[in-house]
Motif scaffolding. Structure first.
Motif, short mmCIF file in Angstrom:
data_model
loop_
_atom_site.label_atom_id
_atom_site.label_comp_id
_atom_site.label_asym_id
_atom_site.label_seq_id
_atom_site.Cartn_x
_atom_site.Cartn_y
_atom_site.Cartn_z
N ASN A 196 0.82 -1.21 0.00
CA ASN A 196 0.00 0.00 0.00
C ASN A 196 0.85 1.26 0.00
O ASN A 196 0.48 2.25 -0.63
N MET A 197 2.00 1.22 0.66
CA MET A 197 2.89 2.38 0.63
C MET A 197 3.40 2.62 -0.79
O MET A 197 3.46 3.76 -1.26
N ALA A 198 3.78 1.54 -1.47
CA ALA A 198 4.27 1.68 -2.85
C ALA A 198 3.18 2.21 -3.77
O ALA A 198 3.43 3.09 -4.60
N VAL A 199 1.96 1.69 -3.64
CA VAL A 199 0.85 2.17 -4.47
C VAL A 199 0.54 3.62 -4.16
O VAL A 199 0.27 4.43 -5.06
N ALA A 200 0.60 3.99 -2.87
CA ALA A 200 0.35 5.38 -2.48
C ALA A 200 1.41 6.31 -3.06
O ALA A 200 1.09 7.40 -3.56
N LEU A 201 2.67 5.91 -3.00
CA LEU A 201 3.75 6.73 -3.57
C LEU A 201 3.56 6.90 -5.07
O LEU A 201 3.76 7.99 -5.61
N ALA A 202 3.17 5.82 -5.75
CA ALA A 202 2.92 5.91 -7.19
C ALA A 202 1.77 6.87 -7.47
O ALA A 202 1.80 7.63 -8.44
N GLY A 203 0.75 6.85 -6.60
CA GLY A 203 -0.37 7.75 -6.76
C GLY A 203 -0.01 9.21 -6.53
O GLY A 203 -0.72 10.10 -6.98
#
Length: 295
Positions: free
Chosen positions: A46-53
């Motif tokens: 979720n942190m990686a997806v949030a950073l991508a977002g």
């Protein structure tokens, strides 16, 4: 038969001496935990997806080589995994798939005991693969296995920042302390970020961090701990796992999603690496330097 790309990695190379210099370097973040079941993979994904977002060009590496599940959590169906790379059936570029928010994902294999039992030189070899990846990236998030195996220690040592996920259970706190001790004494890691997971509220998260911090201050005087934040116990997160979707995408207003987005914002504000090199800045150089090898 191992691929040429992978086989060359267990032998020291000139590294990035002959590669072009990109305008910026990649920040690498290893997410780990002293024991299984603390939720580190949910935090990583979720942190990686949030950073991508947030517009960060992000790569998520599943480094739990024997019991991988990043692809399951994100609802992905990879054609190749790191096991195929090691076996010579594909290249690293062929392993990479795109996930939510455009995050790039490198899946590992589940139930492959030989992957969980790679030799130390092979772990360094995998790190070297990523140091030569030609991708325009800002952040690389590495979801390690739990425990204090050589693979966990090597990936944490190779990263610039190590995040330890802990929950409010005696075994979790004890194992997190043991991991931090080994990282400090055997790999020279003296700065650790802490995420308190599955807590009732922010106060419980802070209290949990202080429990771990007090033990480290008493017995590991040379280690600096920093509280990165907490993630609350949240039924929306559990539901997102069942639906194989990241909670930050599926339920962005949920308490867990808001907390993980805040943690991602904090990591995004960390100072950028000061020494850009070619490829991904995954610091094989750091490992070799600490072993007394000139690069």
């Amino acid at each position: 038969m191992p691929s040429r790309e992978y086989a060359k990695l267990t032998t020291p190379s000139p590294l990035s001496a002959t590669r072009s210099q990109p305008p910026g370097a990649v920040r690498t973040i290893a997410v780990t935990g002293g024991k299984g079941g603390v939720g580190k993979t949910n935090v990583s994904a979720n942190m990686a997806v949030a950073l991508a977002g947030m517009g960060k060009r992000t790569l998520l590496l599943d480094a739990d080589l024997g019991l991988a599940n990043i692809d399951v959590i994100l609802g992905l169906q990879p054609k190749f995994t790191l096991a195929d790379l090691v076996a010579g059936r594909c290249t690293l570029e062929q392993v990479i798939i795109e996930g939510p928010n455009g995050v790039l994902v490198v899946p590992a294999a589940s139930g492959r005991r030989h992957m969980a039992e790679l030799a130390p030189a092979e772990h360094v070899g995998l790190v070297n693969v990523f140091s030569e990846l030609e991708r325009e990236l800002d952040v690389m998030v590495v979801d390690t296995a739990a425990g204090i195996t050589d693979g966990v220690l090597t990936f944490c040592q190779a990263a610039q920042d190590t995040v330890v996920v802990v929950c409010d259970e005696p075994a979790s706190i004890t194992d997190a302390y043991a991991l931090i001790k080994v990282l400090s004494r055997e790999r020279g890691i003296d700065r650790i970020q802490v995420v308190a997971n599955m807590v009732r509220d922010q106060n419980e998260g802070r209290v949990l961090y202080e429990k771990l911090s007090r033990v480290c201050e008493k017995f590991l005087a040379d280690v600096s701990l920093n509280y990165l934040g907490c993630v609350p116990q949240d039924d929306w997160l559990r539901l997102s796992v069942q639906r194989q979707q990241p909670v930050v995408k599926a339920y962005p207003s949920s308490p867990a999603a808001l907390a993980i987005n805040e943690i991602a914002r904090r990591t995004a504000r960390w100072q950028a690496p000061t020494e850009p090199r070619g490829g991904v800045e995954f610091f094989l150089e750091r490992i070799l330097r600490q072993r007394g090898v000139v690069v």
